[in-house]
Design an enzyme around this catalytic site. Sequence first.
Site, PDB file in Angstrom:
ATOM      1  N   GLU A 149      -1.996   7.939 -16.113  1.00  0.00           N
ATOM      2  CA  GLU A 149      -2.930   7.640 -15.014  1.00  0.00           C
ATOM      3  C   GLU A 149      -4.234   7.097 -15.609  1.00  0.00           C
ATOM      4  O   GLU A 149      -4.807   7.687 -16.503  1.00  0.00           O
ATOM      5  CB  GLU A 149      -3.185   8.909 -14.182  1.00  0.00           C
ATOM      6  CG  GLU A 149      -4.318   8.804 -13.167  1.00  0.00           C
ATOM      7  CD  GLU A 149      -4.139   7.665 -12.164  1.00  0.00           C
ATOM      8  OE1 GLU A 149      -3.135   7.659 -11.445  1.00  0.00           O
ATOM      9  OE2 GLU A 149      -5.024   6.768 -12.114  1.00  0.00           O
ATOM     10  N   GLY A 166      -8.245  -4.707  12.430  1.00  0.00           N
ATOM     11  CA  GLY A 166      -7.869  -3.731  13.462  1.00  0.00           C
ATOM     12  C   GLY A 166      -6.560  -3.032  13.166  1.00  0.00           C
ATOM     13  O   GLY A 166      -5.850  -2.637  14.083  1.00  0.00           O
ATOM     14  N   HIS A 176       2.483  26.869  29.819  1.00  0.00           N
ATOM     15  CA  HIS A 176       1.645  26.347  30.901  1.00  0.00           C
ATOM     16  C   HIS A 176       0.305  27.082  30.863  1.00  0.00           C
ATOM     17  O   HIS A 176       0.304  28.305  30.729  1.00  0.00           O
ATOM     18  CB  HIS A 176       2.322  26.568  32.250  1.00  0.00           C
ATOM     19  CG  HIS A 176       1.427  26.191  33.399  1.00  0.00           C
ATOM     20  ND1 HIS A 176       1.197  24.872  33.733  1.00  0.00           N
ATOM     21  CD2 HIS A 176       0.676  26.961  34.226  1.00  0.00           C
ATOM     22  CE1 HIS A 176       0.343  24.845  34.755  1.00  0.00           C
ATOM     23  NE2 HIS A 176       0.009  26.093  35.066  1.00  0.00           N
TER      24      HIS A 176
HETATM   25  P1  FAD Z   1      -1.660   5.763  -5.220  1.00  0.00           P
HETATM   26  O1  FAD Z   1      -1.958   7.051  -4.586  1.00  0.00           O
HETATM   27  O2  FAD Z   1      -2.553   4.610  -4.947  1.00  0.00           O
HETATM   28  O3  FAD Z   1      -1.605   6.034  -6.788  1.00  0.00           O
HETATM   29  C1  FAD Z   1      -1.433   5.011  -7.719  1.00  0.00           C
HETATM   30  C2  FAD Z   1      -2.122   5.417  -9.004  1.00  0.00           C
HETATM   31  O4  FAD Z   1      -1.712   4.528 -10.030  1.00  0.00           O
HETATM   32  C3  FAD Z   1      -3.645   5.324  -8.929  1.00  0.00           C
HETATM   33  O5  FAD Z   1      -4.211   6.590  -9.185  1.00  0.00           O
HETATM   34  C4  FAD Z   1      -4.016   4.283 -10.002  1.00  0.00           C
HETATM   35  O6  FAD Z   1      -5.204   4.624 -10.691  1.00  0.00           O
HETATM   36  C5  FAD Z   1      -2.808   4.343 -10.936  1.00  0.00           C
HETATM   37  N1  FAD Z   1      -2.552   3.110 -11.685  1.00  0.00           N
HETATM   38  C6  FAD Z   1      -2.426   1.849 -11.169  1.00  0.00           C
HETATM   39  N2  FAD Z   1      -2.137   0.969 -12.162  1.00  0.00           N
HETATM   40  C7  FAD Z   1      -2.085   1.692 -13.312  1.00  0.00           C
HETATM   41  C8  FAD Z   1      -1.837   1.354 -14.678  1.00  0.00           C
HETATM   42  N3  FAD Z   1      -1.517   0.097 -15.053  1.00  0.00           N
HETATM   43  N4  FAD Z   1      -1.868   2.349 -15.612  1.00  0.00           N
HETATM   44  C9  FAD Z   1      -2.154   3.639 -15.253  1.00  0.00           C
HETATM   45  N5  FAD Z   1      -2.400   4.000 -13.975  1.00  0.00           N
HETATM   46  C10 FAD Z   1      -2.351   3.048 -13.019  1.00  0.00           C
HETATM   47  N6  FAD Z   1      -1.147   7.703   4.311  1.00  0.00           N
HETATM   48  C11 FAD Z   1      -0.719   8.690   5.129  1.00  0.00           C
HETATM   49  O7  FAD Z   1       0.444   9.070   5.056  1.00  0.00           O
HETATM   50  N7  FAD Z   1      -1.564   9.273   6.053  1.00  0.00           N
HETATM   51  C12 FAD Z   1      -2.862   8.891   6.161  1.00  0.00           C
HETATM   52  O8  FAD Z   1      -3.590   9.435   6.999  1.00  0.00           O
HETATM   53  C13 FAD Z   1      -3.339   7.863   5.315  1.00  0.00           C
HETATM   54  N8  FAD Z   1      -4.620   7.455   5.375  1.00  0.00           N
HETATM   55  C14 FAD Z   1      -5.071   6.486   4.528  1.00  0.00           C
HETATM   56  C15 FAD Z   1      -6.386   6.093   4.615  1.00  0.00           C
HETATM   57  C16 FAD Z   1      -6.874   5.109   3.794  1.00  0.00           C
HETATM   58  C17 FAD Z   1      -8.315   4.682   3.900  1.00  0.00           C
HETATM   59  C18 FAD Z   1      -6.006   4.506   2.813  1.00  0.00           C
HETATM   60  C19 FAD Z   1      -6.522   3.441   1.877  1.00  0.00           C
HETATM   61  C20 FAD Z   1      -4.687   4.903   2.703  1.00  0.00           C
HETATM   62  C21 FAD Z   1      -4.196   5.892   3.564  1.00  0.00           C
HETATM   63  N9  FAD Z   1      -2.876   6.301   3.530  1.00  0.00           N
HETATM   64  C22 FAD Z   1      -2.428   7.288   4.378  1.00  0.00           C
HETATM   65  C23 FAD Z   1      -1.915   5.696   2.585  1.00  0.00           C
HETATM   66  C24 FAD Z   1      -1.700   6.595   1.368  1.00  0.00           C
HETATM   67  O9  FAD Z   1      -2.951   6.881   0.785  1.00  0.00           O
HETATM   68  C25 FAD Z   1      -0.793   5.891   0.380  1.00  0.00           C
HETATM   69  O10 FAD Z   1       0.433   5.579   1.020  1.00  0.00           O
HETATM   70  C26 FAD Z   1      -0.473   6.765  -0.839  1.00  0.00           C
HETATM   71  O11 FAD Z   1      -1.646   7.194  -1.464  1.00  0.00           O
HETATM   72  C27 FAD Z   1       0.379   5.964  -1.820  1.00  0.00           C
HETATM   73  O12 FAD Z   1       0.610   6.725  -2.972  1.00  0.00           O
HETATM   74  P2  FAD Z   1       1.086   6.010  -4.319  1.00  0.00           P
HETATM   75  O13 FAD Z   1       1.485   7.120  -5.254  1.00  0.00           O
HETATM   76  O14 FAD Z   1       2.050   4.954  -4.044  1.00  0.00           O
HETATM   77  O15 FAD Z   1      -0.200   5.254  -4.880  1.00  0.00           O
END
Ligand code: FAD
Length: 436
Positions: A35, A173, A426
Amino acid sequence: MTDTTFQSIVIGGGSGGLSFARTAAKLGAKVLLIERGDLGGTCVNRGCVPKKILWSGGQLHRNMDRAQRAGLSAPQAVRFAALAARRDEHIARIRDGYTDTLASEGVSVLRGQARVDGTRVTVDDTTYVADQVVIATGARPTALDIDGAEHLSDSDDVLSWTSLPARITIVGGGYVGCEFAAILAALGSDVTLVHDGDRILDAFPAALAEQVQRNLRQGGVTLHLGPGLAAVTRSDTALDATLSDGKRIRADAVVAAVGRTPNTATLGPLSDALACADTGAVRVDARLATNVPGVHAVGDVAARMPLTPVATADGRQLAHMLHGAGGALIDLDDVTTAAFVYPPAAFVGHADDGARDDTNRPLSDSALGPVDGPNPQLYRLGFDDTGRLTGAQIVADHAEDLITLLAALRASGATASDLARIAPIHPSFAEEFTGT
Ligand code: FAD
């Protein structure tokens, strides 16, 4: 770190990567998680968790406002800095917890940016080798290519604000833009939402989106539908957002919430080798394998559904496929979706198309709305020709919980008569769609 050989190396410590690494380690695999930033990834640090904390603050403030209008309390001011401090403490607690949990579960953790060539992964000057590599690098806010783009804030910025701008223009949106608009307005900002389409939430069912649109307006958000953002200029005291029809909107912050771009570009030689969909997400098969031998992908970087429960479930199932007795992917049709607006909007499956008219219950006004103003609640259930539940749409308090229960009923084949057989509480909202 002395070890350089692993069964699996997972890149990214967000929802997908953590889920994969922890499950694989529990199954006895030798796993390395790499990470480059904060453990917990987007959801914990810049997404779901800080968003829900601010949403809860906005909900409390709305309730205090309602209570005051009902003669039950005195006016209350929002102390945004205190709410932001609570948000940051909460996130830090979760993040720190991961460090201990991963160590106790036997996952090796390396901090740094990973470059990948097949199943060889390099961080700084050391190369690590694995039987398989799992890409779980997530996505980042999509940047807008317009004049003055450097003045824009994105969702990462909003969720780390420690003070609240008085006037905010939000561009986009989708669910993130709508949630920010609702939350920031509830906390007291003057919010304008700009969306370059006929209606917001275009990935949501139309009835739900239209109800959310009405509720946003009722919550004080100004909506501009049609023209998109063309440019942003800064003066001494403010930002001016110019729309493509020439209209100008003055604000203290302009937030771009126009989608997310999968993180494939920083992976070294692998970046060019991966086959991607039009969205930029990595194509995967039913075993989450990419086109590159030995390389799998989970979470937002993969062409699945960019939500935490999908990333978590896919990470867990992939670990069972690679290191256990086998796993199976969840059916994306069963995935529930919510927008944390006021009240929340959520849906699963299809309740618009293919539903019988006589069983596709119409929109309903419940007697249990807020103490003032028109009732913002809505529900709609769809049934197929055999009476089976095909989908549900809800805009109501606790929609985010109700929808999960309706999804479970739908997945288990519940019918209209099953729902009619239940004697509901209810008075409650659920009695709108249960009981005879
Ligand atoms: P991430 O959590 O993005 O993790 C990827 C990690 O990889 C990061 O920590 C990054 O630093 C690391 N990384 C990237 N490239 C490299 C590299 N080359 N070497 C080492 N490390 C690297 N989802 C829901 O289900 N409910 C919600 O209410 C919701 N709300 C959201 C609100 C916002 C504002 C946003 C932006 C997203 C929201 N989501 C929500 C979506 C959710 O956050 C994502 O679907 C989820 O975090 C995806 O997880 P992931 O493990 O794929 O990626």
